[in-house]
Motif scaffolding. Structure first.
Motif, PDB file in Angstrom:
ATOM      1  N   GLN A 172       0.939  -1.454  -0.405  1.00 13.84           N
ATOM      2  CA  GLN A 172       0.058  -0.091   0.286  1.00 13.84           C
ATOM      3  C   GLN A 172       0.529   1.513  -0.061  1.00 13.84           C
ATOM      4  N   ILE A 173       1.896   0.971  -0.908  1.00 15.33           N
ATOM      5  CA  ILE A 173       2.470   2.094  -1.337  1.00 15.33           C
ATOM      6  C   ILE A 173       2.289   3.677  -2.345  1.00 15.33           C
ATOM      7  N   ASP A 174       2.353   4.629  -1.830  1.00 13.30           N
ATOM      8  CA  ASP A 174       2.042   5.499  -2.663  1.00 13.30           C
ATOM      9  C   ASP A 174       3.100   5.452  -4.483  1.00 13.30           C
ATOM     10  N   TRP A 175       2.955   4.840  -4.765  1.00 13.27           N
ATOM     11  CA  TRP A 175       4.066   4.792  -6.117  1.00 13.27           C
ATOM     12  C   TRP A 175       2.939   4.933  -8.020  1.00 13.27           C
ATOM     13  N   GLN A 176       3.827   5.342  -8.400  1.00 12.87           N
ATOM     14  CA  GLN A 176       3.939   6.176  -9.952  1.00 12.87           C
ATOM     15  C   GLN A 176       4.717   4.838 -10.736  1.00 12.87           C
ATOM     16  N   LEU A 177       4.716   4.357 -11.842  1.00 12.07           N
ATOM     17  CA  LEU A 177       5.167   3.809 -12.885  1.00 12.07           C
ATOM     18  C   LEU A 177       5.081   4.548 -13.788  1.00 12.07           C
ATOM     19  N   VAL A 178       6.001   5.392 -15.047  1.00 10.52           N
ATOM     20  CA  VAL A 178       5.562   5.523 -16.109  1.00 10.52           C
ATOM     21  C   VAL A 178       6.383   4.299 -17.069  1.00 10.52           C
ATOM     22  N   TYR A 179       6.301   4.051 -18.395  1.00 15.21           N
ATOM     23  CA  TYR A 179       6.796   3.477 -19.424  1.00 15.21           C
ATOM     24  C   TYR A 179       7.035   4.034 -20.814  1.00 15.21           C
ATOM     25  N   TYR A 180       8.345   3.835 -20.706  1.00 14.24           N
ATOM     26  CA  TYR A 180       9.234   4.862 -22.216  1.00 14.24           C
ATOM     27  C   TYR A 180       8.547   3.930 -23.299  1.00 14.24           C
ATOM     28  N   ALA A 181       7.923   3.380 -24.377  1.00 16.94           N
ATOM     29  CA  ALA A 181       8.369   3.372 -25.486  1.00 16.94           C
ATOM     30  C   ALA A 181       9.103   3.096 -26.339  1.00 16.94           C
ATOM     31  N   GLY A 182       9.888   2.162 -26.616  1.00 16.52           N
ATOM     32  CA  GLY A 182      11.133   1.982 -27.525  1.00 16.52           C
ATOM     33  C   GLY A 182      12.690   2.504 -26.559  1.00 16.52           C
ATOM     34  N   ALA A 183      12.360   2.620 -25.445  1.00 13.83           N
ATOM     35  CA  ALA A 183      13.593   3.490 -24.540  1.00 13.83           C
ATOM     36  C   ALA A 183      14.462   2.035 -23.453  1.00 13.83           C
ATOM     37  N   LYS A 184      15.460   1.971 -23.802  1.00  8.46           N
ATOM     38  CA  LYS A 184      16.311   1.210 -23.804  1.00  8.46           C
ATOM     39  C   LYS A 184      16.969   1.467 -21.982  1.00  8.46           C
ATOM     40  N   HIS A 185      17.996   0.430 -21.689  1.00  5.01           N
ATOM     41  CA  HIS A 185      17.919   0.798 -19.944  1.00  5.01           C
ATOM     42  C   HIS A 185      18.988   2.291 -20.384  1.00  5.01           C
ATOM     43  N   GLY A 186      19.623   2.963 -19.620  1.00 10.77           N
ATOM     44  CA  GLY A 186      19.984   3.982 -19.821  1.00 10.77           C
ATOM     45  C   GLY A 186      19.787   5.079 -20.639  1.00 10.77           C
ATOM     46  N   PHE A 187      18.517   5.533 -20.872  1.00 11.62           N
ATOM     47  CA  PHE A 187      18.147   5.987 -21.858  1.00 11.62           C
ATOM     48  C   PHE A 187      18.245   7.220 -20.890  1.00 11.62           C
ATOM     49  N   MET A 188      18.997   7.942 -20.104  1.00 14.71           N
ATOM     50  CA  MET A 188      18.808   9.390 -19.618  1.00 14.71           C
ATOM     51  C   MET A 188      20.227  10.502 -20.165  1.00 14.71           C
ATOM     52  N   ASN A 189      21.402   8.873 -20.049  1.00  9.01           N
ATOM     53  CA  ASN A 189      22.736   8.988 -20.574  1.00  9.01           C
ATOM     54  C   ASN A 189      23.117   9.079 -21.758  1.00  9.01           C
ATOM     55  N   ARG A 190      23.425  10.812 -22.844  1.00  8.94           N
ATOM     56  CA  ARG A 190      23.461  10.547 -23.992  1.00  8.94           C
ATOM     57  C   ARG A 190      24.963   9.283 -24.339  1.00  8.94           C
ATOM     58  N   ALA A 191      25.753   9.219 -23.019  1.00  8.18           N
ATOM     59  CA  ALA A 191      26.838   8.691 -23.051  1.00  8.18           C
ATOM     60  C   ALA A 191      26.333   7.112 -22.946  1.00  8.18           C
ATOM     61  N   ALA A 192      25.035   6.471 -22.870  1.00  9.03           N
ATOM     62  CA  ALA A 192      24.459   5.190 -23.047  1.00  9.03           C
ATOM     63  C   ALA A 192      25.569   3.989 -24.353  1.00  9.03           C
ATOM     64  N   ASP A 193      24.704   5.179 -25.862  1.00  7.14           N
ATOM     65  CA  ASP A 193      25.234   4.674 -26.269  1.00  7.14           C
ATOM     66  C   ASP A 193      26.660   4.263 -27.075  1.00  7.14           C
ATOM     67  N   ASP A 194      27.490   4.976 -26.649  1.00  4.69           N
ATOM     68  CA  ASP A 194      29.060   4.047 -26.217  1.00  4.69           C
ATOM     69  C   ASP A 194      29.883   3.302 -26.034  1.00  4.69           C
ATOM     70  N   LEU A 195      28.758   2.812 -25.092  1.00  4.83           N
ATOM     71  CA  LEU A 195      28.539   0.844 -24.693  1.00  4.83           C
ATOM     72  C   LEU A 195      28.362  -0.206 -25.428  1.00  4.83           C
ATOM     73  N   LYS A 196      28.407   0.379 -26.858  1.00  8.09           N
ATOM     74  CA  LYS A 196      27.689  -0.067 -27.649  1.00  8.09           C
ATOM     75  C   LYS A 196      27.374  -1.761 -27.077  1.00  8.09           C
ATOM     76  N   MET A 197      25.870  -1.475 -25.747  1.00  9.19           N
ATOM     77  CA  MET A 197      25.429  -2.632 -25.061  1.00  9.19           C
ATOM     78  C   MET A 197      23.876  -3.202 -25.232  1.00  9.19           C
ATOM     79  N   GLU A 198      24.037  -4.501 -25.586  1.00  9.45           N
ATOM     80  CA  GLU A 198      22.128  -5.222 -25.581  1.00  9.45           C
ATOM     81  C   GLU A 198      22.024  -4.279 -24.388  1.00  9.45           C
ATOM     82  N   GLY A 199      20.304  -3.334 -25.104  1.00  7.08           N
ATOM     83  CA  GLY A 199      19.384  -2.956 -24.236  1.00  7.08           C
ATOM     84  C   GLY A 199      19.836  -1.878 -23.495  1.00  7.08           C
ATOM     85  N   VAL A 200      20.880  -1.567 -24.222  1.00  9.17           N
ATOM     86  CA  VAL A 200      21.346  -0.244 -23.577  1.00  9.17           C
ATOM     87  C   VAL A 200      21.584   1.250 -24.181  1.00  9.17           C
ATOM     88  N   GLY A 201      20.871   2.248 -23.924  1.00 10.25           N
ATOM     89  CA  GLY A 201      21.061   2.845 -25.020  1.00 10.25           C
ATOM     90  C   GLY A 201      20.076   4.530 -24.091  1.00 10.25           C
TER      91      GLY A 201
END
Length: 276
Positions: free
Chosen positions: A213-242
């Motif tokens: 019974q916690i006050d919570w919200q969950l928002v999904y972003y279509a097509g977004a991968k792990h690390g989606f906030m950080n421009r440098a995420a693409d540099d890792l070239k890791m599956e599921g990260v970008g």
């Protein structure tokens, strides 16, 4: 709060020439020296010097790399919105990872010891609440990846913070005891294409919040991968990260609206109308 926690608050100002900087937006930055047990830590503080009086504070918890420029930039952005922002140090003064293997080792050393993990972020909460600019009753925490999971641990520890926001964090379920302790409101911002966090794990996490019974919200972003906030995420070239510019923009806007509601109340447009 662990009795071994010792926090000392040190600000280096522009007048002393110790690395403080002022931008045209009146945002001042400073280093903050503090300790957790025997570990020396160094955070990064940002605030709008033109504002007067006590105001809400927001902690920023870094990714598994450590307290780097990305975390500092988020603190500056929050300061420009009027918050006192402290980018915290979870590893130790000057400790940064340059490779995923090193980052994984640093993060695992923290996450494998829950008492250490929670105590380390609680040390930063104690520091920011001591700041004369901060209203200690209005403190929140946001985090990214490792940091997103860390702020959820802060909530689960029962720390007296108003809210936490997890950006693409891993989502371990709350125990029944965690749920009972949780005082903070939760906002979880998650990439729908994040293959590093399986759907089953997300569902288990949500089930634990429902049960608690916690006050919570969950928002999904279509097509977004792990690390989606950080421009440098693409540099890792890791599956599921970008990086995902659209998701990053939307997530920041969702965070802003959430914190505004937590600290200032729901806007009139979304408040329930009184019954006749």
């Amino acid at each position: 709060m662990p009795t071994t926690l010792v926090a000392t608050f040190t600000l280096f100002t522009l007048l002393l020439g110790m690395g403080t900087a002022m931008t045209p937006a009146e945002v001042v930055t400073a280093t903050v020296a503090y300790r957790h047990g025997d570990v020396e830590l160094e955070g990064f503080l940002a605030y709008d010097n033109a504002r007067e009086g006590r105001r809400p504070a927001v902690l920023v918890v870094h990714e598994w790399w450590g307290l780097n420029d990305f975390a500092r930039e988020q603190a500056r952005r929050l300061a420009a919105l009027g918050y006192v922002a402290l980018a915290v140090d979870m590893y130790g003064k000057g400790v940064l990872a340059e490779t995923p293997d090193k980052a994984r080792a640093l993060a695992t050393a923290i996450t494998s010891d829950q008492a250490l993990w929670r105590g380390r972020i609680q040390a930063a909460v104690a520091v920011v609440k001591q700041d004369a600019r901060v209203d200690p009753a209005r403190v929140a925490a946001i985090g990214f990846c490792f940091g997103g999971t860390t702020v959820l641990q802060l909530a689960a520890a029962g720390e007296d913070v108003a809210a936490v926001v997890s950006f693409h964090g891993s989502l371990p379920p709350f125990s029944a005891a965690d749920a009972r302790r949780t005082k903070a409101r939760l906002l979880i911002l998650h990439g729908a294409a994040d293959t590093l966090i399986p759907d089953a794990q997300v569902n288990s996490f949500v089930d634990s919040l429902r049960a608690g019974q916690i006050d919570w919200q969950l928002v999904y972003y279509a097509g977004a991968k792990h690390g989606f906030m950080n421009r440098a995420a693409d540099d890792l070239k890791m599956e599921g990260v970008g990086y995902d510019a659209t998701a990053a923009r939307r997530a920041w806007a969702h965070m802003r609206a959430f914190l505004d509601e937590v600290f200032n109340g729901a806007p009139e447009s979304v408040k329930p109308k009184p019954t006749e």
